[in-house]
Structure formats: C-alpha cells, structure tokens
Design an enzyme around this catalytic site. Structure first.
Site, short mmCIF file in Angstrom:
data_model
loop_
_atom_site.label_atom_id
_atom_site.label_comp_id
_atom_site.label_asym_id
_atom_site.label_seq_id
_atom_site.Cartn_x
_atom_site.Cartn_y
_atom_site.Cartn_z
N PHE A 11 49.04 -0.39 -16.30
CA PHE A 11 50.15 -0.37 -15.41
C PHE A 11 49.92 -1.00 -14.02
O PHE A 11 50.68 -1.73 -13.69
CB PHE A 11 50.17 1.41 -15.07
CG PHE A 11 50.86 1.70 -14.08
CD1 PHE A 11 52.26 1.29 -13.67
CD2 PHE A 11 50.34 2.81 -13.06
CE1 PHE A 11 53.17 1.74 -12.64
CE2 PHE A 11 51.29 3.15 -12.00
CZ PHE A 11 52.52 2.64 -11.79
N GLY A 36 45.78 0.45 -22.03
CA GLY A 36 46.94 -0.74 -21.42
C GLY A 36 47.60 -1.05 -22.63
O GLY A 36 47.41 -0.56 -23.83
N LEU A 76 39.91 -2.84 -11.96
CA LEU A 76 40.84 -1.85 -12.31
C LEU A 76 40.67 -1.04 -13.48
O LEU A 76 40.92 0.09 -13.78
CB LEU A 76 42.12 -2.21 -12.20
CG LEU A 76 42.75 -3.05 -11.34
CD1 LEU A 76 44.36 -3.53 -11.24
CD2 LEU A 76 42.75 -2.25 -10.00
N ALA A 117 38.30 -0.35 -7.74
CA ALA A 117 39.56 0.69 -7.88
C ALA A 117 38.87 2.04 -7.66
O ALA A 117 38.02 2.36 -8.75
CB ALA A 117 40.40 0.62 -8.99
N TYR A 149 35.15 12.74 -13.97
CA TYR A 149 35.80 11.40 -13.47
C TYR A 149 35.43 11.26 -11.77
O TYR A 149 35.31 10.12 -11.32
CB TYR A 149 37.28 11.51 -13.62
CG TYR A 149 38.13 10.32 -13.14
CD1 TYR A 149 37.93 9.15 -13.68
CD2 TYR A 149 39.26 10.58 -12.15
CE1 TYR A 149 38.36 7.99 -13.06
CE2 TYR A 149 40.01 9.43 -11.58
CZ TYR A 149 39.62 8.01 -12.45
OH TYR A 149 40.25 6.90 -11.82
N LYS A 153 33.52 7.92 -10.37
CA LYS A 153 34.24 7.05 -9.24
C LYS A 153 33.07 7.08 -7.99
O LYS A 153 33.05 5.86 -7.47
CB LYS A 153 35.52 7.16 -8.95
CG LYS A 153 36.40 7.10 -10.12
CD LYS A 153 36.14 5.77 -11.12
CE LYS A 153 36.60 4.55 -10.20
NZ LYS A 153 36.45 3.14 -10.92
#
Length: 321
Positions: A11, A36, A76, A117, A149, A153
């Site tokens: 996206f 994707g 990303l 990201a 998650y 990150k």
C-alpha cells in the site's frame, strides 16, 4: 538516485515508488506479494525507471546484492496489522525482526542511506497523549501475542541505532500512525477501507468493541510527503519522527462519519473483541500523534482532512469495484 523499496508492491510502497519516479529517481521494488499486490504496481511496471523483483527480505544474499546496486533503501517490508500478527505470530515476528536486521546490516556495511518504517504500535497503551517521539512505551503482558509487533519494531529501531554507532549508518526512522488511502486492504483489521466498502454497499458497518477507542488517520500522500522530507534531509539522520494526521475520532464516530460522507443508508453493528480477534488481543483506547518535531524540522503538515480521506477511498473503490 537509485533507490530500493522493500515492500514496494504494498500500500505505502507502491505510492512511494510512484512519487519517487515522478521526482526523477530510479526505483527497484522488492516484495514477496504476501500482503502486497501486483495490481498496485501494474502501471509502474511499464515505466523504464521502475524494476520489480519478487523475493523475500529474509533472503540475505538477495538483499546484499540489491543493496549494492542502489544509493539508498526505504525499508517498508513488514508483516503488519493486528489480525495478521495474531493469526501468524511466529512468521510475523521473524519477518519483522530478522528481515529488518538483514536490510539494516546490508545498508550499514555498504554505506547506503536508510529509512526505517516504524509504527505507532511502538508506544503500546501509553495513556499520556498526544504521543511524542520521547514518550514511554507502555505494553501489556508478553503472554498477549498482540504486543509482539510493538516489540519487533522497537528492536528494529535499536538495531538501526547500533549500526549507526558501529558503522556510521545514515538512517532516519518514521513512525506511521494509521496511514490510510487508496489501495489499502480491509484485510487484517484495517478499519477505514472496511467501513467505506461496507457503506458503499449499504451494508452494516461492523465496529469492534463499543467503538469508544479513538485514532487519528493520515492520508498516504501526506505520509509519503513526510517520508521524503526526512529521508533526504541530513539534519534528520539518526532521529525518529511521528508521521500522522490531525483529527482524533472515536471508531463509533468514524463509522457515522463514513455513512454521512458516502451518503450511505448503512447501520452500525458492534462485535465483541473476543469474536473479532483470535486469542491474545488487547485494545489500545487512544493513539494520538504529536507531529511537532516533523513540522518544526521540515515544515511538513498534512493536507487531507478526514472527510477528504474518506472521499478519496470511496472514489478509488468505486473506480476499481
């Protein structure tokens, strides 16, 4: 510049690739197409300044080879969305930690500029809002898979800092807050495209919980503007920046707004979290970004209102229904 985008058929990645090519850059996009879509880059593949490679960011030799041919990387690639994390927890954790480690290490060793990201999930359920880049991380129990998650990150950000210290990695981190817009899938719990798609069919809008949880939404075009302003700015190197919109709204109010903007006759229905998500979920009741750091350093500000975001998603869905 010649730039690599991991997650380039996703996206955000596909929109970013279009923008970079418009600016005159060359783009190589890597994606395994697990989340994707080849449809996102169908028009781009006709452009001689764009190259798509189907492959995994876990393929270390592939990443090292691709990194050697570019000037910088916008990373990303990730397994994201609360629904996906809960459904495929281990695969998601490996992708989000090891995939980032491979990309960061390759960029550091080859001296390439790097964008990482990151996410508003990083802050967890910190009740002190709005959230600045220095806000504490407040997470639930590690027995709740939902927080994996956020943990992943955070480790990614730490890895980038480590490689800056050891190798002089030139990197910048963008923490995305609820980025939305055309091409975003309603899968994995992405609320706004799901609401708009239902409203267009005059079907009930399904709100999880009681709808009192609130968020701030940012149009993908505004998010990309933020990414580009910090990626190419030497003053931003080594820093993390919140990238998010302006209007806080509860999910119940969001459903009502979508119905109004789309002139829908949809009703609103409520689904308990226990039925909406697999075991291991915990809600974050507020998540509001403070974007003053990004604004002060770069002059960035979002251009899309919430109504404008809803209308743009509706326009896209009608054109591609």
């Amino acid at each position: 510049m010649n730039l690599l985008i991991t997650g380039g058929a996703g996206f955000i990645g596909s929109h970013l690739a279009e923008r970079l090519i418009e600016m005159g850059h060359l783009v190589t996009a890597l994606d395994d197409l697990s989340t994707g879509s080849s449809g996102n880059i169908a028009q781009l593949e006709k452009n001689p300044n764009f190259e798509f490679i189907k492959g995994s960011m876990l393929d270390e030799k592939l990443i090292e080879s691709m990194m050697s041919r570019v000037d910088g990387c916008i990373h990303l690639g990730a397994a994201l969305g609360v629904q996906r994390i809960l459904e495929k927890p281990y695969q998601s954790l490996v992708a989000n930690i090891h995939g980032s480690e491979i990309a960061i290490k390759a960029a550091a060793e080859q001296g390439k500029r790097f964008f990482l990201a990151s996410t508003s999930e990083l802050y967890g359920k910190n009740p002190k809002q709005p959230l600045t880049e220095e806000s504490d991380r407040v997470l639930g129990s590690p027995q709740l898979i939902r927080w994996a998650y956020s943990e992943a990150k955070a480790l990614d950000e730490s890895l980038a800092q480590m490689f800056m210290a050891s190798h002089g990695l030139k990197f910048v981190t963008g923490r995305f807050f609820n980025t939305v817009g055309p091409r975003q899938s309603g899968a994995y719990g992405m609320v706004l495209p799901r609401f708009v798609a239902s409203a267009m069919k005059n079907e009930p809008l399904l709100v999880y919980g009681d709808g009192s949880q609130s968020r701030v939404f940012c149009h993908v075009s505004d998010a990309i503007n933020g990414v580009l302003k910090i990626f190419f700015d030497d003053k931003a190197l080594g820093h993390a920046f919140n990238i998010g919109g302006e209007e806080e709204i509860s999910i119940k109010e969001l459903a009502m707004r979508v119905i109004s903007v789309t002139n829908s006759s949809s009703s609103i229905e409520y689904l308990p979290y226990s039925k909406a998500y697999p075991e291991g979920f915990e809600e974050t009741m507020r998540r509001v970004p403070d974007t003053s750091k990004l604004r002060k350093m770069t002059g960035w500000k979002p251009e899309f209102s919430l109504d404008g975001i809803i209308s743009d998603i509706e326009k896209y869905l009608r054109a591609n229904s």
